[in-house]
Design a protein around this motif. Structure first.
Motif, PDB file in Angstrom:
ATOM      1  N   ILE A 142      -3.495 -61.937  -6.773  1.00 46.68           N
ATOM      2  CA  ILE A 142      -4.153 -63.215  -6.481  1.00 46.68           C
ATOM      3  C   ILE A 142      -5.654 -63.042  -6.669  1.00 46.68           C
ATOM      4  CG2 ILE A 142      -4.569 -65.011  -4.743  1.00 46.68           C
ATOM      5  CD1 ILE A 142      -1.947 -64.077  -3.375  1.00 46.68           C
ATOM      6  N   LEU A 143      -6.282 -64.027  -7.315  1.00 52.28           N
ATOM      7  CA  LEU A 143      -7.733 -64.008  -7.507  1.00 52.28           C
ATOM      8  C   LEU A 143      -8.331 -65.298  -6.971  1.00 52.28           C
ATOM      9  CD1 LEU A 143     -10.402 -62.958  -8.700  1.00 52.28           C
ATOM     10  CD2 LEU A 143      -9.679 -63.895 -10.917  1.00 52.28           C
ATOM     11  N   LEU A 144      -9.175 -65.181  -5.947  1.00 53.97           N
ATOM     12  CA  LEU A 144      -9.946 -66.316  -5.430  1.00 53.97           C
ATOM     13  C   LEU A 144     -11.283 -66.288  -6.159  1.00 53.97           C
ATOM     14  CD1 LEU A 144      -9.183 -66.001  -1.597  1.00 53.97           C
ATOM     15  CD2 LEU A 144      -8.013 -67.402  -3.297  1.00 53.97           C
ATOM     16  N   LEU A 145     -11.538 -67.312  -6.946  1.00 61.56           N
ATOM     17  CA  LEU A 145     -12.598 -67.224  -7.947  1.00 61.56           C
ATOM     18  C   LEU A 145     -13.603 -68.361  -7.831  1.00 61.56           C
ATOM     19  CD1 LEU A 145     -13.679 -65.880 -10.549  1.00 61.56           C
ATOM     20  CD2 LEU A 145     -11.958 -67.181 -11.827  1.00 61.56           C
ATOM     21  N   ASP A 146     -14.866 -67.987  -7.580  1.00 63.28           N
ATOM     22  CA  ASP A 146     -15.948 -68.961  -7.636  1.00 63.28           C
ATOM     23  C   ASP A 146     -16.210 -69.297  -9.102  1.00 63.28           C
ATOM     24  OD1 ASP A 146     -18.024 -70.608  -6.881  1.00 63.28           O
ATOM     25  OD2 ASP A 146     -19.475 -68.982  -6.672  1.00 63.28           O
ATOM     26  N   ILE A 147     -16.823 -70.442  -9.371  1.00 59.73           N
ATOM     27  CA  ILE A 147     -17.063 -70.849 -10.753  1.00 59.73           C
ATOM     28  C   ILE A 147     -18.503 -70.593 -11.183  1.00 59.73           C
ATOM     29  CG2 ILE A 147     -17.216 -72.860 -12.280  1.00 59.73           C
ATOM     30  CD1 ILE A 147     -14.676 -73.906 -11.106  1.00 59.73           C
ATOM     31  N   GLU A 148     -19.463 -70.988 -10.352  1.00 61.60           N
ATOM     32  CA  GLU A 148     -20.870 -70.827 -10.708  1.00 61.60           C
ATOM     33  C   GLU A 148     -21.345 -69.429 -10.324  1.00 61.60           C
ATOM     34  OE1 GLU A 148     -22.877 -72.876 -12.288  1.00 61.60           O
ATOM     35  OE2 GLU A 148     -21.459 -74.521 -12.488  1.00 61.60           O
ATOM     36  N   MET A 149     -21.309 -68.506 -11.289  1.00 64.47           N
ATOM     37  CA  MET A 149     -21.730 -67.129 -11.036  1.00 64.47           C
ATOM     38  C   MET A 149     -22.450 -66.564 -12.248  1.00 64.47           C
ATOM     39  SD  MET A 149     -18.446 -65.272  -9.282  1.00 64.47           S
ATOM     40  CE  MET A 149     -17.504 -65.462 -10.811  1.00 64.47           C
TER      41      MET A 149
ATOM     42  N   MET B 151       8.032 -53.361   2.119  1.00 65.96           N
ATOM     43  CA  MET B 151       7.418 -54.610   1.662  1.00 65.96           C
ATOM     44  C   MET B 151       6.225 -54.309   0.770  1.00 65.96           C
ATOM     45  SD  MET B 151       5.895 -57.779   3.935  1.00 65.96           S
ATOM     46  CE  MET B 151       7.475 -58.019   4.760  1.00 65.96           C
ATOM     47  N   ALA B 152       6.137 -55.032  -0.353  1.00 67.90           N
ATOM     48  CA  ALA B 152       5.054 -54.790  -1.303  1.00 67.90           C
ATOM     49  C   ALA B 152       3.713 -55.218  -0.722  1.00 67.90           C
ATOM     50  CB  ALA B 152       5.331 -55.548  -2.593  1.00 67.90           C
ATOM     51  N   THR B 153       2.670 -54.511  -1.141  1.00 69.59           N
ATOM     52  CA  THR B 153       1.314 -54.869  -0.754  1.00 69.59           C
ATOM     53  C   THR B 153       0.730 -55.819  -1.791  1.00 69.59           C
ATOM     54  OG1 THR B 153       0.926 -52.774   0.391  1.00 69.59           O
ATOM     55  CG2 THR B 153      -1.013 -53.996  -0.323  1.00 69.59           C
ATOM     56  N   TYR B 154       0.134 -56.915  -1.344  1.00 73.70           N
ATOM     57  CA  TYR B 154      -0.475 -57.887  -2.242  1.00 73.70           C
ATOM     58  C   TYR B 154      -1.941 -57.528  -2.452  1.00 73.70           C
ATOM     59  CZ  TYR B 154       3.697 -60.724  -1.819  1.00 73.70           C
ATOM     60  OH  TYR B 154       4.999 -61.174  -1.878  1.00 73.70           O
ATOM     61  N   ASN B 155      -2.308 -57.356  -3.717  1.00 76.86           N
ATOM     62  CA  ASN B 155      -3.690 -57.053  -4.081  1.00 76.86           C
ATOM     63  C   ASN B 155      -4.428 -58.355  -4.355  1.00 76.86           C
ATOM     64  OD1 ASN B 155      -3.443 -54.193  -3.988  1.00 76.86           O
ATOM     65  ND2 ASN B 155      -2.353 -54.265  -5.940  1.00 76.86           N
ATOM     66  N   ILE B 156      -5.415 -58.647  -3.518  1.00 83.59           N
ATOM     67  CA  ILE B 156      -6.140 -59.915  -3.591  1.00 83.59           C
ATOM     68  C   ILE B 156      -7.609 -59.648  -3.861  1.00 83.59           C
ATOM     69  CG2 ILE B 156      -6.762 -62.025  -2.344  1.00 83.59           C
ATOM     70  CD1 ILE B 156      -4.209 -61.684  -0.697  1.00 83.59           C
ATOM     71  N   ALA B 157      -8.147 -60.304  -4.885  1.00 80.77           N
ATOM     72  CA  ALA B 157      -9.561 -60.172  -5.230  1.00 80.77           C
ATOM     73  C   ALA B 157     -10.297 -61.456  -4.871  1.00 80.77           C
ATOM     74  CB  ALA B 157      -9.727 -59.867  -6.712  1.00 80.77           C
ATOM     75  N   ILE B 158     -11.491 -61.300  -4.319  1.00 78.13           N
ATOM     76  CA  ILE B 158     -12.385 -62.425  -4.054  1.00 78.13           C
ATOM     77  C   ILE B 158     -13.616 -62.229  -4.922  1.00 78.13           C
ATOM     78  CG2 ILE B 158     -13.816 -63.599  -2.331  1.00 78.13           C
ATOM     79  CD1 ILE B 158     -11.837 -62.570  -0.192  1.00 78.13           C
ATOM     80  N   CYS B 159     -13.804 -63.104  -5.879  1.00 77.56           N
ATOM     81  CA  CYS B 159     -14.950 -63.012  -6.784  1.00 77.56           C
ATOM     82  C   CYS B 159     -15.915 -64.134  -6.421  1.00 77.56           C
ATOM     83  CB  CYS B 159     -14.475 -63.127  -8.238  1.00 77.56           C
ATOM     84  SG  CYS B 159     -15.678 -62.565  -9.447  1.00 77.56           S
ATOM     85  N   GLU B 160     -16.966 -63.776  -5.698  1.00 72.27           N
ATOM     86  CA  GLU B 160     -17.874 -64.758  -5.102  1.00 72.27           C
ATOM     87  C   GLU B 160     -19.255 -64.122  -4.960  1.00 72.27           C
ATOM     88  OE1 GLU B 160     -19.899 -67.453  -3.653  1.00 72.27           O
ATOM     89  OE2 GLU B 160     -17.817 -68.143  -3.575  1.00 72.27           O
ATOM     90  N   ASP B 161     -20.291 -64.806  -5.471  1.00 69.95           N
ATOM     91  CA  ASP B 161     -21.623 -64.208  -5.451  1.00 69.95           C
ATOM     92  C   ASP B 161     -22.388 -64.474  -4.163  1.00 69.95           C
ATOM     93  OD1 ASP B 161     -22.015 -66.893  -5.879  1.00 69.95           O
ATOM     94  OD2 ASP B 161     -23.333 -66.669  -7.620  1.00 69.95           O
ATOM     95  N   GLU B 162     -21.908 -65.376  -3.302  1.00 68.12           N
ATOM     96  CA  GLU B 162     -22.556 -65.619  -2.016  1.00 68.12           C
ATOM     97  C   GLU B 162     -21.900 -64.745  -0.958  1.00 68.12           C
ATOM     98  OE1 GLU B 162     -22.633 -69.707  -0.964  1.00 68.12           O
ATOM     99  OE2 GLU B 162     -23.408 -70.377  -2.905  1.00 68.12           O
ATOM    100  N   GLU B 163     -22.671 -63.835  -0.391  1.00 65.81           N
ATOM    101  CA  GLU B 163     -22.126 -62.853   0.542  1.00 65.81           C
ATOM    102  C   GLU B 163     -21.477 -63.508   1.753  1.00 65.81           C
ATOM    103  OE1 GLU B 163     -20.976 -59.115   1.277  1.00 65.81           O
ATOM    104  OE2 GLU B 163     -22.325 -59.614  -0.379  1.00 65.81           O
ATOM    105  N   ALA B 164     -22.125 -64.533   2.307  1.00 62.92           N
ATOM    106  CA  ALA B 164     -21.582 -65.197   3.495  1.00 62.92           C
ATOM    107  C   ALA B 164     -20.258 -65.886   3.177  1.00 62.92           C
ATOM    108  CB  ALA B 164     -22.589 -66.200   4.044  1.00 62.92           C
ATOM    109  N   GLN B 165     -20.186 -66.540   2.023  1.00 63.94           N
ATOM    110  CA  GLN B 165     -18.955 -67.220   1.613  1.00 63.94           C
ATOM    111  C   GLN B 165     -17.845 -66.208   1.370  1.00 63.94           C
ATOM    112  OE1 GLN B 165     -18.228 -70.345   1.609  1.00 63.94           O
ATOM    113  NE2 GLN B 165     -16.259 -70.305   0.569  1.00 63.94           N
ATOM    114  N   ALA B 166     -18.178 -65.085   0.752  1.00 59.32           N
ATOM    115  CA  ALA B 166     -17.188 -64.042   0.497  1.00 59.32           C
ATOM    116  C   ALA B 166     -16.634 -63.491   1.805  1.00 59.32           C
ATOM    117  CB  ALA B 166     -17.807 -62.920  -0.333  1.00 59.32           C
ATOM    118  N   ALA B 167     -17.513 -63.262   2.772  1.00 59.42           N
ATOM    119  CA  ALA B 167     -17.077 -62.741   4.073  1.00 59.42           C
ATOM    120  C   ALA B 167     -16.182 -63.756   4.785  1.00 59.42           C
ATOM    121  CB  ALA B 167     -18.297 -62.410   4.937  1.00 59.42           C
ATOM    122  N   TYR B 168     -16.530 -65.035   4.666  1.00 56.10           N
ATOM    123  CA  TYR B 168     -15.728 -66.099   5.276  1.00 56.10           C
ATOM    124  C   TYR B 168     -14.331 -66.134   4.666  1.00 56.10           C
ATOM    125  CZ  TYR B 168     -14.206 -70.892   6.320  1.00 56.10           C
ATOM    126  OH  TYR B 168     -13.483 -71.989   6.705  1.00 56.10           O
ATOM    127  N   LEU B 169     -14.255 -66.079   3.326  1.00 55.98           N
ATOM    128  CA  LEU B 169     -12.957 -66.094   2.664  1.00 55.98           C
ATOM    129  C   LEU B 169     -12.129 -64.863   3.015  1.00 55.98           C
ATOM    130  CD1 LEU B 169     -13.937 -67.392  -0.903  1.00 55.98           C
ATOM    131  CD2 LEU B 169     -12.610 -68.620   0.828  1.00 55.98           C
TER     132      LEU B 169
END
Length: 234
Positions: A57-64, A1-19
């Motif tokens: 997949i990219l989970l992307l914050d807008i205000e950064m 099974m392929a591995t999915y590479n997922i990026a979280i681009c978020e400048d708030e550390e707590a929010q990034a950890a939550y995601l």
């Protein structure tokens, strides 16, 4: 099974950890191998992306910082139409920009586990078909045309014109080619199929693509194409 590479681009550390925690729980519940990386700003993601563009997949914050999420998404889309971009933000005024860069979805903070899981499920489905191509014969040569690059198809008697980065003419009826396409294509009439990724807006009698091309829309299909657009980008 392929591995999915997922990026979280978020400048708030707590929010990034939550995601990251939500994504990890989702992957575990689906038994999907994932590699999750966090980037605190758009610049750091772009630096890594230049070396390794294999993100699914990219989970992307807008205000950064200096590079906003919208600007980052525009840069990525100039070279990559396959990566699934999901905006995660506390602002609603960027919905139109999300459509312009073919974002899969727009999640408002605080993000619920159920909504994120549903969006990630769709991202995996889209990833599975994002690399699909038409394989066709033309003048004793084999053509490979990625579906994501096709703006629209046009029937002309016994031929079909495929308008992508180039325009290809193949001796094959439109109805036969239609069977090789995916959910991103909508038939606007007997002679045309448009890729919803490239639709800028639809009017009663025509569809305007992002490059300004006008494609005829048959009477009675205005409501259906708008429903198709909403369903595809929901």
């Amino acid at each position: 099974m392929a591995t999915y590479n997922i990026a979280i681009c978020e400048d708030e550390e707590a929010q990034a950890a939550y995601l990251k925690n939500l994504v990890t729980e989702w992957a575990g519940s689906r038994n999907l191998p994932t590699h999750i990386l966090h980037f605190p700003n758009g610049e750091s993601f772009l630096f890594r992306y230049e070396e390794d563009p294999s993100f699914d997949i990219l989970l992307l914050d807008i205000e950064m910082g200096q590079v906003s999420g919208v600007e980052l998404a525009k840069r990525i889309r100039t070279r990559n139409r396959q990566i699934q971009i999901v905006f995660v933000t506390g602002y609603t005024e960027y919905l139109a920009q999300g459509y312009d860069v073919e974002a899969l979805h727009y999640l408002l903070k605080p993000v619920s586990p159920e909504k994120l899981s549903a969006v990630l499920d769709r991202a995996v489905e889209r990833t599975a078909t994002a690399g699909r191509s038409l394989i066709l014969q033309q003048n004793h040569r084999t053509l490979r045309i990625p579906l994501a690059e096709i703006r629209y198809l046009e029937a002309q008697k016994n031929y079909t014109l495929i308008h992508a980065q180039e325009t290809y003419s193949v001796k094959m009826p439109l109805c036969e080619l239609e069977r090789e396409l995916d959910e991103s294509f909508f038939k606007t009439g007997r002679s045309y199929l448009v890729n919803l990724r490239y639709v800028k807006y639809a009017e009663r009698t025509e569809v305007c693509l992002k490059d300004g091309t006008l494609v005829p829309l048959s009477r009675g299909l205005y409501r259906q194409i708008n429903q198709a657009i909403i369903a595809y980008f929901r």
